[in-house]
Write an enzyme that holds these catalytic residues in place. Structure first.
Site, PDB file in Angstrom:
ATOM      1  CG  HIS A 120      -5.616   2.433  -1.162  1.00 46.92           C
ATOM      2  ND1 HIS A 120      -4.515   2.560   0.151  1.00 46.92           N
ATOM      3  CD2 HIS A 120      -4.218   1.039  -0.926  1.00 46.92           C
ATOM      4  CE1 HIS A 120      -3.234   2.615   0.827  1.00 46.92           C
ATOM      5  NE2 HIS A 120      -3.390   1.419  -0.062  1.00 46.92           N
ATOM      6  CG  ASP A 127     -21.285  -9.571  16.342  1.00 44.31           C
ATOM      7  OD1 ASP A 127     -21.575 -10.166  14.981  1.00 44.31           O
ATOM      8  OD2 ASP A 127     -20.588 -10.193  17.152  1.00 44.31           O
ATOM      9  CG  HIS A 316       2.119  -0.715   3.991  1.00 46.20           C
ATOM     10  ND1 HIS A 316       0.923  -0.176   4.823  1.00 46.20           N
ATOM     11  CD2 HIS A 316       2.143  -0.334   3.002  1.00 46.20           C
ATOM     12  CE1 HIS A 316       0.306  -0.740   3.459  1.00 46.20           C
ATOM     13  NE2 HIS A 316       0.971  -0.503   2.609  1.00 46.20           N
ATOM     14  CG  ASP A 323       0.560  20.674  18.974  1.00 46.50           C
ATOM     15  OD1 ASP A 323       1.558  20.784  18.364  1.00 46.50           O
ATOM     16  OD2 ASP A 323      -0.898  22.539  17.994  1.00 46.50           O
TER      17      ASP A 323
END
Length: 411
Positions: A120, A127, A316, A323
């Protein structure tokens, strides 16, 4: 009041540059630009690879890179992506893009609990210098495979990062790639090649430097969840951060069904005076995810947790910021939902950042979404929702608990 939970157990590394990207409108152009500049390698993993609309531009960038000699490896999930279209397979093969499907799904395979362990996470390393991580699939923000064209874009985030976490991502992706190759070879009865692939995986793991440059920059960590050594790292990171919160917790999560520990942590935080806000899915997408989560809302609302349902399009995102304006800001962006499929079964990856500017950026975007596109949920309205809806909610929750029990997990 419970004591603050320590955060030092997470290996935060200094010297990072982490950029927040919202939606495919920001994610795809940055990703494609780096792919087009790639000199030697691209490692890419995604749950969904859909070439509709702008999704095609990512496929084209991978093909361009392979055609100029870049080593391009693409891993997609067998359930999220489904059968890879022949036209795309042929284009990849002709260009030299190496493609592997994680846990391909057969007609009856999903009846086995082990088949629910999906790939998932959404990761890309270019690179060995630049990493992308988040919740955004190769899927156009204005298109949904099940619902068609969308009026407003999907709400989601990713990050572009440079620093020591890039090497950690590359090493982990490399190990998974060679293990997948070995499994494929065994199924093809190519035993000697499978042994060689497993040795390559071990060599890749041993080559990891696991070091960070002592330079100025953001402190960040890359957390994986798998079914071996990292079964609960992401969940524990959330628990520690929530336990340490002093001012405010904002969580945006697509499929929100937290287990007992997470629910209690949020309730305790709200009761000790921390402002706790949740931005959750407001549109019906899937029966289980939509209905099973709602029975947990009552206790949260009673404790003073504020819940906002995102209405314009599908939410999604899998992000949180704690904080943001305090002394120890904490933020995470990744692929892990706060529900059992992500926290108990799937391979996931989250970036965690301790940086004031990054936290404030994410905070501003989430507050804007709550104020402009979120529908606040009142406790009275929740408790008086129609009987049919309450029945569906409890049926879905019961099914989800049964499925968790079948996998042998407790949640």
């Amino acid at each position: 009041m419970s004591p603050a939970a320590p955060r030092k157990r997470i290996d935060y590394l200094p010297g990072h540059d982490v950029q927040l990207l919202q939606g495919t409108q920001e994610f795809f152009p940055a990703l494609i630009a780096d792919m087009d500049a790639a000199a030697h390698s691209i490692q890419f993993e995604t749950y969904i690879f859909d070439c509709t609309a702008t999704g095609q531009s990512v496929a084209d960038a991978l093909i361009r890179a392979a055609e100029r000699g870049v080593d391009v490896r693409v891993a997609v999930d067998g359930f999220g992506t489904g059968p890879v279209p022949k036209a795309l397979r042929d284009r990849f093969q002709t260009a030299g893009v190496q493609l592997q499907v994680y846990s391909a799904v057969g007609q009856l395979s999903l009846l086995l609990p082990k088949a629910w362990r999906r790939l998932h996470r959404k990761l890309c390393v270019v690179d060995d210098e630049t990493m992308y991580c988040g919740g955004i699939n190769v899927l156009d923000d204005f298109y949904d495979p099940n619902h068609g064209q969308l009026e407003f874009p999907r709400f989601d985030f990713a990050v572009r990062a440079k620093g020591a976490v890039v090497e950690l991502a590359s090493d982990n992706m490399d190990k998974l790639w060679w293990r997948m190759r070995a499994v494929h070879d065994v199924r093809k009865r190519q035993i000697s090649r499978a042994v060689a692939d497993l040795k390559a995986a071990g060599a890749a793991q041993g080559a990891a430097k696991r070091s960070a440059a002592k330079v100025k920059g953001m402190r960040a960590a890359l957390l994986f969840r798998d079914n071996l050594r990292n079964r609960a790292r992401i969940e524990k990171a959330y628990l520690r951060a929530i336990g340490s919160a002093r001012q405010e917790i904002i969580i945006a999560n697509a499929y929100f069904l937290p287990g007992r520990k997470l629910r209690r942590a949020l309730i305790v935080a709200a009761r000790r005076g921390v402002s706790v806000k949740l931005l959750l899915q407001g549109r019906y997408e899937y029966f289980m995810q939509y209905h099973a989560s709602r029975p947990v809302y009552g206790a949260l609302l009673e404790a003073g947790v504020e819940i906002f349902e995102y209405a314009p399009s599908f939410l999604h995102a899998k992000v949180a910021v704690i904080d943001a304006n305090g002394e120890r800001p904490w933020a995470t962006v990744g692929s892990s939902n706060l529900e059992p499929l992500s926290l108990l079964l799937a391979r996931e990856a989250n970036v965690v950042v301790e940086d004031a500017d990054f936290a404030k950026d994410l905070h501003e975007r989430l507050v804007h979404a709550m104020e402009k596109a979120g529908q606040p949920m009142a406790l009275e309205a929740f408790t008086s929702r129609p009987l049919r809806q309450r029945m569906l909610d409890h049926i879905a929750a019961a099914i989800m608990r049964s499925l968790i029990w079948v996998t042998g997990n407790r949640y």
